[in-house]
Design an enzyme around this catalytic site. Structure first.
Site, mmCIF file in Angstrom:
data_model
loop_
_atom_site.group_PDB
_atom_site.id
_atom_site.type_symbol
_atom_site.label_atom_id
_atom_site.label_comp_id
_atom_site.label_asym_id
_atom_site.label_seq_id
_atom_site.Cartn_x
_atom_site.Cartn_y
_atom_site.Cartn_z
ATOM 1 C CE LYS A 177 -116.180 -45.295 22.179
ATOM 2 N NZ LYS A 177 -115.879 -43.852 22.170
ATOM 3 C CE LYS A 220 -109.341 -48.213 11.180
ATOM 4 N NZ LYS A 220 -110.538 -47.354 11.262
ATOM 5 C CE LYS A 239 -106.821 -41.572 16.136
ATOM 6 N NZ LYS A 239 -107.879 -40.831 16.697
HETATM 7 P P1 AMP Z 1 -110.201 -42.907 14.009
HETATM 8 O O1 AMP Z 1 -108.709 -42.860 14.129
HETATM 9 O O2 AMP Z 1 -110.704 -44.323 14.000
HETATM 10 O O3 AMP Z 1 -110.901 -41.996 14.956
HETATM 11 O O4 AMP Z 1 -110.578 -42.370 12.548
HETATM 12 C C1 AMP Z 1 -110.513 -41.031 12.155
HETATM 13 C C2 AMP Z 1 -110.643 -40.973 10.647
HETATM 14 O O5 AMP Z 1 -109.502 -41.583 9.997
HETATM 15 C C3 AMP Z 1 -111.868 -41.694 10.074
HETATM 16 O O6 AMP Z 1 -112.384 -40.952 8.978
HETATM 17 C C4 AMP Z 1 -111.314 -43.024 9.600
HETATM 18 O O7 AMP Z 1 -112.071 -43.570 8.540
HETATM 19 C C5 AMP Z 1 -109.922 -42.639 9.129
HETATM 20 N N1 AMP Z 1 -108.984 -43.757 9.307
HETATM 21 C C6 AMP Z 1 -108.581 -44.293 10.488
HETATM 22 N N2 AMP Z 1 -107.694 -45.299 10.298
HETATM 23 C C7 AMP Z 1 -107.553 -45.437 8.951
HETATM 24 C C8 AMP Z 1 -106.781 -46.328 8.118
HETATM 25 N N3 AMP Z 1 -105.966 -47.264 8.620
HETATM 26 N N4 AMP Z 1 -106.872 -46.173 6.782
HETATM 27 C C9 AMP Z 1 -107.678 -45.216 6.258
HETATM 28 N N5 AMP Z 1 -108.415 -44.356 6.976
HETATM 29 C C10 AMP Z 1 -108.364 -44.457 8.308
#
Ligand code: AMP
Ligand code: TRP
Length: 334
Positions: free
Chosen positions: A119, A200, A203
Site C-alpha cells: 500500500k 475477481k 468492490k
Molecule cells: P474484500 O472485499 O476484499 O475486503 O473481502 C472481504 C471478504 O470477501 C474476504 O473474505 C474475501 O475473501 C471475500 N471476497 C471478496 N471478493 C470475493 C469474490 N469475488 N468471491 C468470493 N469471495 C470474495
C-alpha cells in the site's frame, strides 16, 4: 454478560472495514460462511472504522457506510442474537491497548508487513497509521481473548504478528493474553467479474457492469446478469478454463440455490444461454430482494441503535479490564 442464544465454547472475532457497499462476491465468498459459523462459535463482529481511516475517506460517506454495513450484515443473516456486533471507534480501549502494544513491538518486525509495503509503494503520501495498523488489529483481537480470527489469506501475516506480540508480552509481563489462531476459510467459491470473468468480482472494480452490489437496483442487477460475458459454444457446462463466464454463472446459481454443479448442468442441458441467464437473474434478484427488504426495514430503525448501544457496553467492559491489567503489569498505576 449478554446471553447469546446458543451454547458454545470457542470464541471468534473478525473486523470488516466500512469501505463501500459489499458485492455478491463478498456475500457468497464470506458472509454466507460467517452465517454458518455463528451457530458454532461465540462471535464478535465489528466494523473496523478506525482501520478504514488509514487511507483517506470522505467523512460523510464514511459515516453512512458504517451504519449501512451494520444493517447489511444483519440483513444478510448475521444474527444479532448470536453475534456481538459493534463499532470499533465506539470502544476507545482498542486504541488505548494499541498504544501499550506499540511500545512493545519492534519497529523491524512491523516493517516486514507485506500489506504495508504494497500500500505504501502505491502512494508515498501515506499516514503513520497505515504503518501501525497491524498493532491496532492485534489490540482488537487480544482485548477479547479469542480462539480464532476468521480472515482472508491477505490478513494471515497480521494475525501472526498478533501472536508474536502476545507471546512476547506474556513472557515479559506474565500471562496476559490468550494466543489466537488465524482461521482461513477453505477456498470458498470465488465469484468473478461478469464482464471480465477471469478477474475477481471486486468492490473496487473500474467497470460497474461487471459487479453486483447488494444495494444495486434489482432491474440493474438483472441487466448486468443478462449482459454477462459468455462464449459462442452454446453449452451450459462447467469448464473454468474454456468457459469462465458460464462457469461463473453456474457457481453463482449453485451457491444461491444449494444445487450441485452436475444438477445444474443436467437441468439446463437443452436450454440456451438467454434462458439460463434469465433463471440466474431470477434467483439472484430474489435473494437480493430479500436482503434489501430487511436492509431498508432496519437501516433507519431504532433496532440497530439498540443492538449497538447494548453491545458497546459489553465490549467496553471487557476491553477496559484488559487495558487495566496491562497497565498494572507495565507499571502504569499510582
Ligand atoms: P474484500 O472485499 O476484499 O475486503 O473481502 C472481504 C471478504 O470477501 C474476504 O473474505 C474475501 O475473501 C471475500 N471476497 C471478496 N471478493 C470475493 C469474490 N469475488 N468471491 C468470493 N469471495 C470474495
Ligand atoms: N485488517 C482487516 C482487513 O482489512 C480488518 C480487521 C481489523 C480485522 N481488525 C481486525 C480482522 C481484527 C480480524 C480481526 O480486512
Amino acid at each position: 454478560m449478554k446471553e447469546l442464544s446458543k451454547t458454545v465454547t470457542k470464541t471468534i472475532l473478525t473486523g470488516i472495514q466500512p469501505s463501500g457497499v459489499i458485492t455478491l462476491g463478498n456475500y457468497i465468498g464470506a458472509i454466507k460462511q460467517m452465517v454458518k459459523m455463528q451457530e458454532e462459535f461465540k462471535s464478535y463482529i465489528f466494523i473496523a472504522d478506525m482501520h478504514a481511516i488509514t487511507v483517506p475517506q470522505e467523512s460523510n460517506l464514511l459515516h453512512e457506510n458504517i451504519r449501512s454495513l451494520v444493517a447489511l450484515y444483519i440483513a444478510c443473516g448475521i444474527d444479532p442474537n448470536k453475534n456481538i456486533i459493534f463499532i470499533q471507534s465506539e470502544n476507545e480501549y482498542h486504541a488505548n491497548i494499541s498504544w501499550l502494544l506499540e511500545c512493545n513491538t519492534p519497529f523491524g518486525e512491523l516493517s516486514r508487513m507485506t500489506q504495508f509495503k504494497d500500500k505504501s509503494s502505491k502512494n508515498n503520501n501515506f499516514c503513520a497509521g497505515l504503518f501501525t495498523y497491524p498493532i491496532l488489529m492485534a489490540a482488537d483481537i487480544l482485548a477479547y481473548d479469542v480462539d480464532f480470527v476468521p480472515v482472508g489469506i491477505d490478513q494471515k501475516q497480521h494475525v501472526e504478528l498478533t501472536r508474536n506480540i502476545a507471546i512476547r508480552f506474556n513472557k515479559k509481563y506474565g500471562e496476559t493474553f490468550k494466543i489466537p489462531d488465524a482461521y482461513i476459510a477453505k477456498e470458498g467459491t470465488k465469484i468473478m467479474d461478469l464482464i471480465n470473468p477471469i478477474k475477481k468480482m471486486s468492490k473496487s472494480s473500474e467497470n460497474p457492469k461487471g459487479v453486483i452490489r447488494l444495494l444495486d437496483n434489482l432491474d440493474d442487477i438483472r441487466k448486468k446478469i443478462m449482459s454477462a460475458t459468455t462464449d459462442s459454444d452454446c453449452k451450459i457446462i462447467y469448464d473454468i478454463e474454456n468457459k469462465p463466464g458460464i462457469s461463473n454463472l453456474i457457481n453463482i446459481y449453485a451457491s444461491i440455490t444449494g444445487q450441485s454443479i452436475k444438477e445444474i448442468e443436467n437441468y439446463f442441458a437443452n436450454q440456451n444461454y438467454g434462458e439460463f441467464k434469465k433463471q440466474v437473474a431470477d434467483v439472484v434478484t430474489r435473494e437480493i430482494e430479500g436482503i434489501q427488504k430487511r436492509y431498508y426495514a432496519i437501516i433507519n430503525s431504532n433496532e440497530i441503535d439498540n443492538i449497538l448501544s447494548e453491545n458497546i457496553n459489553i465490549v467496553r467492559e471487557i476491553a477496559k479490564n484488559k487495558f487495566i491489567t496491562m497497565k498494572r503489569k507495565i507499571g502504569l498505576y499510582r
